[in-house]
Design an enzyme around this catalytic site. Structure first.
Site, PDB file in Angstrom:
ATOM      1  N   SER A  62       5.896  -2.005   5.616  1.00  0.00           N
ATOM      2  CA  SER A  62       7.248  -2.065   4.912  1.00  0.00           C
ATOM      3  C   SER A  62       8.275  -2.253   6.127  1.00  0.00           C
ATOM      4  CB  SER A  62       7.552  -0.806   4.196  1.00  0.00           C
ATOM      5  OG  SER A  62       6.546  -0.735   3.220  1.00  0.00           O
TER       6      SER A  62
HETATM    7  N1  SAH Z   1       2.871   2.430   3.587  1.00  0.00           N
HETATM    8  C1  SAH Z   1       2.381   1.501   4.244  1.00  0.00           C
HETATM    9  C2  SAH Z   1       2.691   0.035   3.641  1.00  0.00           C
HETATM   10  C3  SAH Z   1       1.676  -0.488   2.419  1.00  0.00           C
HETATM   11  S1  SAH Z   1       1.566  -1.910   1.820  1.00  0.00           S
HETATM   12  C4  SAH Z   1       2.800   1.301   5.746  1.00  0.00           C
HETATM   13  O1  SAH Z   1       3.465   2.063   6.115  1.00  0.00           O
HETATM   14  O2  SAH Z   1       2.350   0.410   6.429  1.00  0.00           O
HETATM   15  C5  SAH Z   1       0.819  -1.181   0.459  1.00  0.00           C
HETATM   16  C6  SAH Z   1      -0.597  -0.674   0.720  1.00  0.00           C
HETATM   17  O3  SAH Z   1      -1.126  -0.346  -0.733  1.00  0.00           O
HETATM   18  C7  SAH Z   1      -1.501  -1.889   0.984  1.00  0.00           C
HETATM   19  O4  SAH Z   1      -2.208  -1.565   2.271  1.00  0.00           O
HETATM   20  C8  SAH Z   1      -2.600  -2.076  -0.181  1.00  0.00           C
HETATM   21  O5  SAH Z   1      -3.881  -2.374   0.123  1.00  0.00           O
HETATM   22  C9  SAH Z   1      -2.390  -0.720  -0.831  1.00  0.00           C
HETATM   23  N2  SAH Z   1      -2.796  -0.574  -2.156  1.00  0.00           N
HETATM   24  C10 SAH Z   1      -2.703  -1.340  -3.303  1.00  0.00           C
HETATM   25  N3  SAH Z   1      -3.179  -0.638  -4.409  1.00  0.00           N
HETATM   26  C11 SAH Z   1      -3.655   0.495  -4.051  1.00  0.00           C
HETATM   27  C12 SAH Z   1      -4.293   1.426  -4.654  1.00  0.00           C
HETATM   28  N4  SAH Z   1      -4.400   1.323  -5.965  1.00  0.00           N
HETATM   29  N5  SAH Z   1      -4.682   2.641  -3.977  1.00  0.00           N
HETATM   30  C13 SAH Z   1      -4.264   2.835  -2.695  1.00  0.00           C
HETATM   31  N6  SAH Z   1      -3.881   1.818  -1.997  1.00  0.00           N
HETATM   32  C14 SAH Z   1      -3.476   0.653  -2.652  1.00  0.00           C
END
Ligand code: SAH
Length: 243
Positions: free
Chosen positions: A93
């Site tokens: 993000s």
């Molecule tokens: N917080 C992260 C940004 C994440 S982007 C950072 O600091 O880098 C969102 C993430 O959520 C992705 O890696 C995606 O694979 C994950 N995601 C999507 N659906 C999900 C679910 N149901 N449970 C866990 N993770 C999930």
């Protein structure tokens, strides 16, 4: 002999200047990044209710080595105020959003936090600077494994990473003081509401059609009722479901 010694000493000096010069560059880049976050918080303050972010949150943003969480050649872009690809079709993000989401949680040192969507592990590291314990869940296995290893390497001993579907939360570690979701569901998942303590807070992008999400602040009142505040329109990757 003296020439040899001198050149050996010079080599030693260069070797020592290397990492610390890089550290200086990164810490200067972080200082600039924090200044941009402060400016953006002011500009969006009317919608977010947070025109100035807490000192503790800004300090954490100025501490975590974001460049380590951006894989490959894009590392050089790590301190730009933008989201970046981290592989597997996912993104880390934008720094401002990480800071805002963290600030909206009002983290306190004794808190236990659940994060859904570990991704690179960056948001988890920022939280780990501020609270007692972070539980974070990632559904894409290679990302979860990489984040776990990196967080260990960086010495974040208060973070636990699990691979799985975060829609269901982490029942064994519940209830949580705070929950942050970094992928967008259509609606706030019921299991996450159930795993929030009375008086707890959740920050989550949702509450619209897939092309119009808002960052929501959901608070569970001491009597168990929920209040929801809409802040900024945002665009996060969708929350996936295990089938
Ligand atoms: N917080 C992260 C940004 C994440 S982007 C950072 O600091 O880098 C969102 C993430 O959520 C992705 O890696 C995606 O694979 C994950 N995601 C999507 N659906 C999900 C679910 N149901 N449970 C866990 N993770 C999930």
């Amino acid at each position: 002999m003296i020439t040899f010694l001198l050149s050996a000493l010079c080599l030693l000096a260069v070797a020592q200047a290397g990492p610390s010069a890089a550290q200086d560059t990164h810490s200067a880049q972080r200082t600039r990044m924090v200044a941009e976050i402060v400016a953006m918080a002011r500009e969006t303050g009317r919608a977010t209710g947070r025109p100035s972010l807490s000192e503790a949150v800004l300090r954490a943003m100025g501490t975590v080595p974001r460049h380590r969480f951006v894989p490959g050649p894009r590392e050089v872009l790590a301190y730009k105020n933008q989201s970046l690809p981290i592989g597997e079709g996912q993104t880390i993000s934008q720094p401002f959003l990480v800071a805002l989401m963290t600030d909206l949680l009002d983290p306190r040192p004794a808190d236990t936090v659940l994060e859904v969507g570990t991704g690179s592990g960056y948001q988890a590291a920022v939280l780990a600077e501020l609270v007692a314990r972070v539980y974070t869940i990632e559904i894409v296995e290679p990302l979860g494994r990489r984040a776990k290893q990196l967080l260990e390497e960086l010495g974040y001993r208060n973070v636990e990473v699990r691979i799985g579907d975060g829609y269901n939360g982490w029942p064994e570690a519940a209830p949580f003081d705070l929950i942050v979701v970094t992928a967008a569901p259509e609606e706030v998942p019921k299991p996450l509401i159930d795993q929030l303590k009375l008086g707890g807070r959740m920050v989550i992008p949702a509450g619209g059609s897939s092309d119009l999400q808002y960052l929501l602040l959901v608070e569970k009142q001491p009597d168990g009722t929920l209040t929801t505040k809409r802040t900024l329109p945002v665009r996060f990757v969708p929350l996936r479901r295990d089938r």
